[in-house]
Write a protein that holds these residues in place. Structure first.
Motif, short mmCIF file in Angstrom:
data_model
loop_
_atom_site.label_atom_id
_atom_site.label_comp_id
_atom_site.label_asym_id
_atom_site.label_seq_id
_atom_site.Cartn_x
_atom_site.Cartn_y
_atom_site.Cartn_z
N UNK A 433 15.27 10.82 -27.16
CA UNK A 433 14.63 11.49 -26.02
C UNK A 433 13.13 11.27 -26.02
N UNK A 434 12.49 11.46 -27.17
CA UNK A 434 11.03 11.41 -27.21
C UNK A 434 10.50 9.98 -27.13
N UNK A 435 11.21 9.02 -27.71
CA UNK A 435 10.78 7.63 -27.57
C UNK A 435 10.91 7.18 -26.11
N UNK A 440 8.26 5.92 -21.02
CA UNK A 440 8.18 6.06 -19.56
C UNK A 440 6.86 6.69 -19.13
N UNK A 441 6.36 7.63 -19.89
CA UNK A 441 5.06 8.21 -19.55
C UNK A 441 3.94 7.19 -19.76
N UNK A 490 -0.89 4.34 -23.41
CA UNK A 490 -0.06 4.76 -24.55
C UNK A 490 -0.59 6.05 -25.15
N UNK A 491 -1.90 6.20 -25.19
CA UNK A 491 -2.49 7.43 -25.72
C UNK A 491 -2.16 8.62 -24.83
N UNK A 492 -2.27 8.43 -23.50
CA UNK A 492 -1.91 9.51 -22.57
C UNK A 492 -0.43 9.85 -22.67
N UNK A 496 1.18 13.53 -23.64
CA UNK A 496 2.22 14.21 -22.87
C UNK A 496 3.32 14.73 -23.79
N UNK A 497 3.71 13.91 -24.76
CA UNK A 497 4.74 14.32 -25.72
C UNK A 497 4.26 15.53 -26.53
#
Length: 527
Positions: A433-435, A440-441, A490-492, A496-497
């Motif tokens: 789920x988190x990957x 996607x984010x 990628x940082x953003x 979000x995670x």
């Protein structure tokens, strides 16, 4: 204060009850703790230690990196199926005998993994290694509980929980170090001395303390088949769903259907079967049900963070596998030193408040880690992970005790098997789920940032002017700009995670109070 009584628990046939023996004391108790903790540590460690070695192993054996992930999925798939069978197997073989056989076979298949000369053979031995590893964690928990004095069972839970949480964190660090400085077979050979010690200790310390065996209990063939279909399909889908584009893939759709159908019919069948392979009637115990749900969701979020942060470090910060593992290792530091303190003192307070604090600390740690930027140093990363890890001893140890309150004998083994299966499943779900969420984010933020960078935008004009002044060509300038956009996106996505994790942990802080109040020592006494 409300505690569970034996009347609260699912009844078991008289033939399956265990004989109560005096708890171990002194040096024997210490050695049992070390042996069961090491067996647990060895099994959980092998779920992650091979992850960083996949590229090396794949290159050595002439397969692609994607094919190489079968080394991981074969192990986790087999273990996921085997864990829920622990209670049923223990009733037929005996708890001590089953744990001893599992450790022996696990060590043997570890050696065979290291000796494998081709990829298919290695995958087969990893599959067998995972299959025999299933009972090791829940039986380690149950045997420690059954052989500790009631007033010290909180300490037993502390040592057991500490190994379960620390091992997957240490796996990438240890695996990366061994692979870089020695050779990949040694990630399997290190199990040899641990396995030998555990077998010798268990056989000597637990002689004459075997649980009752229900040899007349029939094999629940239907339940076993449904378990393999449902759990196997779900685990395989979680392992590969992100690579296949999830439900855009017909394979994922078929696996999802098989998982839903298999698990649904499994639940119905096991509820009414007289000799189920998985005792689902444990859900009648309120604290077990509430605790198991919180543990599964909590471990999903925790493990998702454990996976995403190293991904960010390797893709954005330029860390290699070993150093990304090293940067995140402090997440387990507080648990190593503070878990015994929690275990020795949690009988003084309502366990729900300790769990409340644990979720709160996780939320704070996730929020603090969201302050990281691409300019952060490894010290900044380590501090953020350390703060996140402050919640571990307050979360896992009291929650495990709350789930097992009042349980003894077969109920304890069945509950340990079911809860550990769901914890393992939570870790797999957290990874998937988190990957996927992070990926996607990251794509979402990349698209948004790209839209904003155009001639006339002050930031774009400044970046291009600086590149031109440094003598860069137009093509090089665009490549530099793309690199910056990818880095920020990628940082953003990582932030979000972390924001989501903090929010979910805050919600879970208050869900704890659905459980009945109970103090640690009383929870384990079974009176």
């Amino acid at each position: 204060m409300t505690t569970a009584t034996t009347a609260d628990l699912p009844s078991q046939p008289a033939a399956e009850s265990t004989t109560t023996l005096a708890p171990l004391k002194g040096g024997a108790l210490v050695m049992l703790t070390v042996a069961t903790a090491l067996a647990t540590f060895m099994e959980v460690l092998d779920t992650t230690i091979a992850n960083v070695a996949v590229p090396t192993i794949s290159g050595t054996m002439g397969v692609s990196a994607r094919e190489g992930t079968s080394i991981i999925s074969s192990y986790s798939l087999a273990a996921a199926i085997a864990v829920p069978l622990t209670g049923w197997l223990a009733r037929r073989i005996g708890e001590v005998r089953l744990l001893t056989f599992s450790v022996i076979l696990f060590t043997l298949f570890s050696v065979l993994c290291g000796l494998a000369t081709d990829f298919n053979t290695l995958v087969f031995f990893r599959l067998m290694q995972g299959l025999v590893s299933g009972p090791m964690v829940p039986l380690g928990q149950a045997i420690m509980m059954n052989n500790y004095p009631p007033e010290k069972r909180g300490v037993a839970m502390a040592f057991w929980a500490m190994t379960v949480v620390i091992a997957p964190v240490m796996g990438p660090v240890l695996g990366g170090y061994i692979t870089e400085n020695y050779s990949w077979p040694w990630i399997f050979y290190i199990n040899i001395p641990i396995g030998i010690f555990c077998v010798v200790a268990l056989r000597s310390l637990l002689k004459g303390r075997e649980s009752a065996i229900s040899s007349k209990a029939p094999i629940d063939v239907v339940g076993l088949v449904l378990l393999v279909i449902g759990v196997g399909s779900l685990q395989y889908m979680l392992e590969h769903g992100n690579d296949w584009g999830w439900f855009e893939s017909s394979t994922v759709v078929r696996l999802a259907i098989a998982a839903v159908v298999g698990l649904t019919f499994l639940a119905i069948w096991e509820w009414y079967d007289k000799h189920p392979v998985v005792d689902l009637k444990l859900v009648k115990v309120r604290n077990f049900t509430v605790g198991t749900i919180l543990q599964t969701v909590g471990f999903t979020i925790f493990f998702g963070n454990v996976v995403v942060i190293p991904l960010w470090l390797q893709t954005v910060m330029g860390y290699d596998a070993f150093h990304s593992g090293l940067a995140t290792a402090p997440v387990a530091l507080f648990a190593i030193f503070f878990s015994p303190v929690i275990g020795m003192n949690m009988h003084r307070v309502d366990l729900r408040w300790l769990i409340f604090i644990g979720f709160g600390l996780f939320a704070y740690g996730a929020w603090h880690s969201s302050l990281l930027t691409p300019d952060s140093t490894i010290t900044d990363v380590m501090l953020g992970r350390f703060l996140f890890g402050l919640g571990i001893p307050f979360f896992f140890i009291p929650l495990s005790s709350l789930m097992m309150q009042g349980m003894e004998g077969d109920d304890l083994v069945n509950a340990a098997g079911l809860s550990n299966f769901l914890r393992t499943l939570g870790g797999a779900m957290g990874t998937a789920i988190f990957v996927t969420l992070w990926s996607r984010r990251t794509s979402f933020h990349h698209a948004r940032l790209t839209e904003e960078l155009h001639p006339g935008n002050p930031m774009y004009d400044q970046l291009m002017a600086n590149a031109k002044a440094s003598g860069s060509s137009l093509e090089a300038s665009y490549q530099m700009l793309e690199g910056l956009v990818s880095q920020q996106a990628a940082t953003k996505g990582t932030l979000d995670v972390l924001y989501l994790s903090a929010g979910l942990f805050i919600i879970m802080m208050f869900c704890v109070f659905i459980a009945k109040p109970v103090k640690g020592a009383v929870a384990q006494a079974g009176h």
